[in-house]
Write a protein that holds these residues in place. Structure first.
Motif, mmCIF file in Angstrom:
data_model
loop_
_atom_site.group_PDB
_atom_site.id
_atom_site.type_symbol
_atom_site.label_atom_id
_atom_site.label_comp_id
_atom_site.label_asym_id
_atom_site.label_seq_id
_atom_site.Cartn_x
_atom_site.Cartn_y
_atom_site.Cartn_z
ATOM 1 N N LEU A 298 0.887 -1.163 0.000
ATOM 2 C CA LEU A 298 0.000 0.000 0.000
ATOM 3 C C LEU A 298 0.924 1.211 0.000
ATOM 4 C CD1 LEU A 298 -3.032 0.933 0.345
ATOM 5 C CD2 LEU A 298 -2.522 1.077 2.792
ATOM 6 N N TYR A 299 0.814 2.081 -1.009
ATOM 7 C CA TYR A 299 1.903 3.024 -1.261
ATOM 8 C C TYR A 299 1.471 4.497 -1.259
ATOM 9 C CZ TYR A 299 4.291 -1.218 -2.632
ATOM 10 O OH TYR A 299 4.831 -2.480 -2.617
ATOM 11 N N LEU A 300 2.191 5.287 -0.468
ATOM 12 C CA LEU A 300 2.142 6.742 -0.571
ATOM 13 C C LEU A 300 2.753 7.140 -1.907
ATOM 14 C CD1 LEU A 300 1.955 9.651 0.759
ATOM 15 C CD2 LEU A 300 4.297 9.235 1.539
ATOM 16 N N GLU A 301 2.089 8.039 -2.632
ATOM 17 C CA GLU A 301 2.575 8.481 -3.935
ATOM 18 C C GLU A 301 2.819 9.987 -3.907
ATOM 19 O OE1 GLU A 301 -0.429 7.272 -6.679
ATOM 20 O OE2 GLU A 301 0.085 5.143 -6.522
ATOM 21 N N VAL A 302 4.007 10.383 -4.320
ATOM 22 C CA VAL A 302 4.395 11.799 -4.317
ATOM 23 C C VAL A 302 4.952 12.165 -5.681
ATOM 24 C CG1 VAL A 302 5.871 13.561 -3.276
ATOM 25 C CG2 VAL A 302 4.917 11.736 -1.844
ATOM 26 N N THR A 303 4.437 13.240 -6.248
ATOM 27 C CA THR A 303 5.000 13.813 -7.460
ATOM 28 C C THR A 303 5.636 15.142 -7.083
ATOM 29 O OG1 THR A 303 3.308 12.770 -8.834
ATOM 30 C CG2 THR A 303 4.505 14.625 -9.792
ATOM 31 N N ALA A 304 6.904 15.299 -7.420
ATOM 32 C CA ALA A 304 7.665 16.484 -7.004
ATOM 33 C C ALA A 304 8.319 17.128 -8.214
ATOM 34 C CB ALA A 304 8.732 16.090 -5.983
ATOM 35 N N ARG A 305 8.334 18.467 -8.198
ATOM 36 C CA ARG A 305 9.022 19.188 -9.265
ATOM 37 C C ARG A 305 9.651 20.456 -8.681
ATOM 38 N NH1 ARG A 305 5.175 19.406 -13.554
ATOM 39 N NH2 ARG A 305 3.896 17.978 -12.351
ATOM 40 N N PRO A 306 10.781 20.873 -9.221
ATOM 41 C CA PRO A 306 11.372 22.137 -8.782
ATOM 42 C C PRO A 306 10.385 23.278 -8.964
ATOM 43 C CG PRO A 306 12.917 20.904 -10.141
ATOM 44 C CD PRO A 306 11.606 20.196 -10.241
ATOM 45 N N ALA A 307 10.409 24.230 -8.027
ATOM 46 C CA ALA A 307 9.459 25.345 -8.049
ATOM 47 C C ALA A 307 10.158 26.601 -7.552
ATOM 48 C CB ALA A 307 8.249 25.028 -7.178
ATOM 49 N N LEU A 308 9.478 27.725 -7.678
ATOM 50 C CA LEU A 308 10.047 28.985 -7.192
ATOM 51 C C LEU A 308 9.961 29.097 -5.678
ATOM 52 C CD1 LEU A 308 8.678 31.396 -9.942
ATOM 53 C CD2 LEU A 308 10.916 30.263 -9.805
ATOM 54 N N SER A 309 8.977 28.399 -5.080
ATOM 55 C CA SER A 309 8.866 28.335 -3.623
ATOM 56 C C SER A 309 8.205 27.015 -3.256
ATOM 57 C CB SER A 309 8.047 29.515 -3.079
ATOM 58 O OG SER A 309 6.732 29.498 -3.597
ATOM 59 N N ASP A 310 8.419 26.570 -2.033
ATOM 60 C CA ASP A 310 7.849 25.297 -1.602
ATOM 61 C C ASP A 310 6.325 25.326 -1.667
ATOM 62 O OD1 ASP A 310 10.235 23.940 -1.050
ATOM 63 O OD2 ASP A 310 10.338 24.749 0.983
ATOM 64 N N ALA A 311 5.728 24.217 -2.116
ATOM 65 C CA ALA A 311 4.278 24.107 -2.199
ATOM 66 C C ALA A 311 3.880 22.672 -1.918
ATOM 67 C CB ALA A 311 3.783 24.543 -3.581
ATOM 68 N N PHE A 312 2.621 22.480 -1.512
ATOM 69 C CA PHE A 312 2.159 21.162 -1.065
ATOM 70 C C PHE A 312 0.674 21.038 -1.318
ATOM 71 C CE2 PHE A 312 0.442 18.457 2.377
ATOM 72 C CZ PHE A 312 1.241 17.331 2.260
#
Length: 308
Positions: free
Chosen positions: A39-53
């Motif tokens: 059972l898996y947590l899924e995260v998509t991440a990309r560089p950005a100008l400021s942290d976002a969530f």
């Protein structure tokens, strides 16, 4: 999922991470043994100008850059001796929160894995384990989230060794509707234990790897017995002891509290799964049961997205 609000580059390298849910302790192996679940947590991440969530899935998590994934991300960059570049995270989490299934560890590992990916693999799995074990303080959830399957681990010095996966067995999870915060569960434990209780658990925690390596799965019932934490927390999980007994009566190979609870877990052969589910029914109440296999450790991949 919600859109990113930190501002994206015109084109960016997207990193997609999956991290498994985990069960810690396995009864006798308090703060030492754990297993990953599929059972898996899924995260998509990309560089950005400021942290976002942004977040979807189980429960509710505040959309703040101070979330656990960003904390793991920053700690990993610190371990690399570099400042953490801003990153925008889209998160989907099917792991129940505060139920003893390693949701916090999965989040920390996900963040460190994102940093490892964006840094070009500067940490590797062993480095991700060292960083997140130090953050979590006890490694029995972190180690299987990193390496998968059954793992024996300690945080200081950081060391984790995989154990064999028994074939043809499943985990039956009884997940009540209520939460047991880890801090509350920790506060229920005594600071001093008797020599007899310590010896009891040491002997049985040693049985886990012996049973898994030898294939003597009938020994897991004894291996899962505990005197250090489950009974001391029983008042936080009404009906826990009776439900574990019901799981054994239904044919479970092993039955124990998942982490700090309140989830109960039973290891069972396929023909016993439905009977074990019924054995957990009254304990679960308005909650749910899940049937899962052992899971793999975290994975990540890169996806180059074109400019819009």
């Amino acid at each position: 999922m919600g859109g990113m609000n930190g501002g994206e580059h015109s084109s960016s390298l997207v990193v997609q991470v999956q991290v498994p849910a985990t069960l810690a302790n396995l009864g006798s192996g308090f703060d030492a043994l754990g297993v990953a679940l599929d059972l898996y947590l899924e995260v998509t991440a990309r560089p950005a100008l400021s942290d976002a969530f942004s977040y979807t899935g189980e429960g509710w998590v505040e959309a703040t850059p101070d979330n656990l994934i960003h904390q793991g991300y920053r700690a990993a960059w610190a371990a690399l001796g570099k400042p953490a570049p801003p990153v925008a995270l889209e998160v989907h989490n099917p792991i129940p929160l505060a139920r003893g299934m390693g949701s916090s560890s999965a989040a920390l590992v996900a963040g460190a894995a994102v940093a490892d990916a964006l840094s070009g693999g500067g940490l590797g799995k062993d480095g991700v384990f060292r960083v997140t074990a130090a953050l979590e303080g006890h490694p029995d959830n972190v180690a299987p989230a990193v390496y998968g399957g059954f793992v024996a681990a300690l945080a200081e010095p950081p060391l984790a060794l995989p154990l064999p996966w028994p074939q043809g067995v499943l985990f039956v999870l009884g997940i009540p509707a209520y939460e047991v915060p880890t801090a509350l569960a920790r506060a229920a434990l005594p600071q001093v234990v008797s020599l007899a209780d310590a010896s009891f658990n040491l002997a049985r925690s040693a049985l886990w790897p012996a049973a898994l390596y030898s294939g003597r799965l009938e020994a897991l019932r004894e291996a899962a017995r505990d005197r250090l934490h489950q009974g001391q927390r029983a008042h936080l999980m009404p009906g826990m002891e009776g439900a574990l007994e019901a799981a054994y009566a239904a044919g479970a190979l092993a039955a124990f509290v998942g982490g700090a609870g309140p989830t109960l877990a039973a290891l069972a052969k396929p023909e016993a799964v439905e009977a074990v589910r019924r054995g957990f029914a009254s304990y679960v109440g308005e909650g749910r049961t899940l049937v899962l296999k052992a899971g793999r450790g975290y994975t990540w991949k890169e996806v180059l997205t074109p400019a819009p």
